[in-house]
Design a protein around this motif. Structure first.
Motif, PDB file in Angstrom:
ATOM      1  N   ASN A  65       9.737 -48.960 -38.709  1.00  0.00           N
ATOM      2  CA  ASN A  65       8.277 -49.052 -38.686  1.00  0.00           C
ATOM      3  C   ASN A  65       7.647 -48.324 -37.505  1.00  0.00           C
ATOM      4  O   ASN A  65       6.532 -48.629 -37.112  1.00  0.00           O
ATOM      5  CB  ASN A  65       7.805 -50.513 -38.729  1.00  0.00           C
ATOM      6  CG  ASN A  65       8.141 -51.166 -40.049  1.00  0.00           C
ATOM      7  OD1 ASN A  65       8.078 -50.533 -41.097  1.00  0.00           O
ATOM      8  ND2 ASN A  65       8.515 -52.429 -39.995  1.00  0.00           N
ATOM      9  N   LYS A  66       8.338 -47.382 -36.931  1.00  0.00           N
ATOM     10  CA  LYS A  66       7.784 -46.513 -35.887  1.00  0.00           C
ATOM     11  C   LYS A  66       7.653 -45.111 -36.477  1.00  0.00           C
ATOM     12  O   LYS A  66       8.347 -44.757 -37.429  1.00  0.00           O
ATOM     13  CB  LYS A  66       8.695 -46.465 -34.654  1.00  0.00           C
ATOM     14  CG  LYS A  66       8.930 -47.802 -33.995  1.00  0.00           C
ATOM     15  CD  LYS A  66       7.805 -48.125 -33.054  1.00  0.00           C
ATOM     16  CE  LYS A  66       8.079 -49.478 -32.415  1.00  0.00           C
ATOM     17  NZ  LYS A  66       7.587 -49.599 -31.106  1.00  0.00           N
TER      18      LYS A  66
ATOM     19  N   GLU B 243       0.412 -42.020 -30.807  1.00  0.00           N
ATOM     20  CA  GLU B 243      -0.967 -42.125 -31.269  1.00  0.00           C
ATOM     21  C   GLU B 243      -1.134 -43.438 -32.021  1.00  0.00           C
ATOM     22  O   GLU B 243      -0.175 -44.020 -32.522  1.00  0.00           O
ATOM     23  CB  GLU B 243      -1.294 -40.947 -32.188  1.00  0.00           C
ATOM     24  CG  GLU B 243      -1.185 -39.605 -31.490  1.00  0.00           C
ATOM     25  CD  GLU B 243      -1.260 -38.455 -32.475  1.00  0.00           C
ATOM     26  OE1 GLU B 243      -1.700 -38.654 -33.618  1.00  0.00           O
ATOM     27  OE2 GLU B 243      -0.854 -37.350 -32.095  1.00  0.00           O
ATOM     28  N   ASN B 244      -2.365 -43.917 -32.104  1.00  0.00           N
ATOM     29  CA  ASN B 244      -2.643 -45.154 -32.816  1.00  0.00           C
ATOM     30  C   ASN B 244      -2.490 -44.911 -34.318  1.00  0.00           C
ATOM     31  O   ASN B 244      -3.335 -44.309 -34.948  1.00  0.00           O
ATOM     32  CB  ASN B 244      -4.053 -45.648 -32.496  1.00  0.00           C
ATOM     33  CG  ASN B 244      -4.325 -47.004 -33.090  1.00  0.00           C
ATOM     34  OD1 ASN B 244      -3.429 -47.661 -33.625  1.00  0.00           O
ATOM     35  ND2 ASN B 244      -5.572 -47.429 -33.008  1.00  0.00           N
ATOM     36  N   VAL B 245      -1.382 -45.371 -34.864  1.00  0.00           N
ATOM     37  CA  VAL B 245      -1.084 -45.157 -36.279  1.00  0.00           C
ATOM     38  C   VAL B 245      -1.061 -46.514 -36.975  1.00  0.00           C
ATOM     39  O   VAL B 245      -0.056 -47.204 -36.998  1.00  0.00           O
ATOM     40  CB  VAL B 245       0.271 -44.438 -36.459  1.00  0.00           C
ATOM     41  CG1 VAL B 245       0.537 -44.185 -37.934  1.00  0.00           C
ATOM     42  CG2 VAL B 245       0.308 -43.143 -35.674  1.00  0.00           C
ATOM     43  N   ASN B 246      -2.219 -46.916 -37.516  1.00  0.00           N
ATOM     44  CA  ASN B 246      -2.284 -48.192 -38.223  1.00  0.00           C
ATOM     45  C   ASN B 246      -1.664 -48.096 -39.611  1.00  0.00           C
ATOM     46  O   ASN B 246      -1.048 -49.018 -40.101  1.00  0.00           O
ATOM     47  CB  ASN B 246      -3.731 -48.672 -38.351  1.00  0.00           C
ATOM     48  CG  ASN B 246      -4.312 -49.014 -36.990  1.00  0.00           C
ATOM     49  OD1 ASN B 246      -3.591 -49.464 -36.105  1.00  0.00           O
ATOM     50  ND2 ASN B 246      -5.599 -48.778 -36.817  1.00  0.00           N
ATOM     51  N   VAL B 247      -1.871 -46.962 -40.242  1.00  0.00           N
ATOM     52  CA  VAL B 247      -1.325 -46.737 -41.576  1.00  0.00           C
ATOM     53  C   VAL B 247      -0.609 -45.397 -41.558  1.00  0.00           C
ATOM     54  O   VAL B 247      -1.176 -44.393 -41.141  1.00  0.00           O
ATOM     55  CB  VAL B 247      -2.443 -46.722 -42.643  1.00  0.00           C
ATOM     56  CG1 VAL B 247      -1.874 -46.437 -44.012  1.00  0.00           C
ATOM     57  CG2 VAL B 247      -3.206 -48.029 -42.636  1.00  0.00           C
TER      58      VAL B 247
END
Length: 135
Positions: free
Chosen positions: A5-6, A44-48
């Motif tokens: 999940n990274k 980076e901010n990766v929510n999806v």
């Protein structure tokens, strides 16, 4: 270490069809790393995680597609032509092209013509025998 999940940026690895004789994982492809491969975490901010979505059309159905339509096709590269150099009659500029011949599970073959920069890509990565086009 790679974590579930990274998100990672991976470069200079090899992607090929998985040899299912030597693995129990049900993936169609496998990625191989070598001493030049780099794996860099994406901070980076990766929510999806973005996913590419395709609507693959079997090669034997291409005749039913309207002229000049954009379609997704997946197949195995059966062969290719030699790199050709042409001169455009209208611009008098030199152009490069190469034809590749794809076949899919339908058993039908289709020619794909690659021009200019795509031809360079094919020349460099031809040894992989796996092509992925995204326009």
């Amino acid at each position: 270490m790679i974590e579930i999940n990274k998100v990672y940026y991976i470069s200079k690895g090899s992607l090929k069809t998985a040899n299912k004789q030597y693995t129990s994982i049900k993936n169609d492809y496998e990625m191989t790393f070598n001493n030049e491969t780099t794996v860099i975490p994406c901070h980076e901010n990766v929510n999806v995680i973005p996913m590419l979505q395709f609507n693959f059309v079997p090669i034997n159905n291409l005749e039913q597609v309207a002229k000049d339509s954009l379609v997704d096709v997946i197949g195995v590269c059966k062969s290719s032509s030699d790199l050709q150099t042409l001169v455009s009659k209208s611009t008098n500029k030199e152009l490069r092209k190469r034809d590749i011949f794809l076949v899919d599970q339908s058993g039908i073959e289709v020619a794909v013509t690659l021009w200019a920069t795509e031809v360079s890509f094919l020349t460099i990565y031809w040894s992989l025998k796996l092509l992925f086009f995204c326009y």
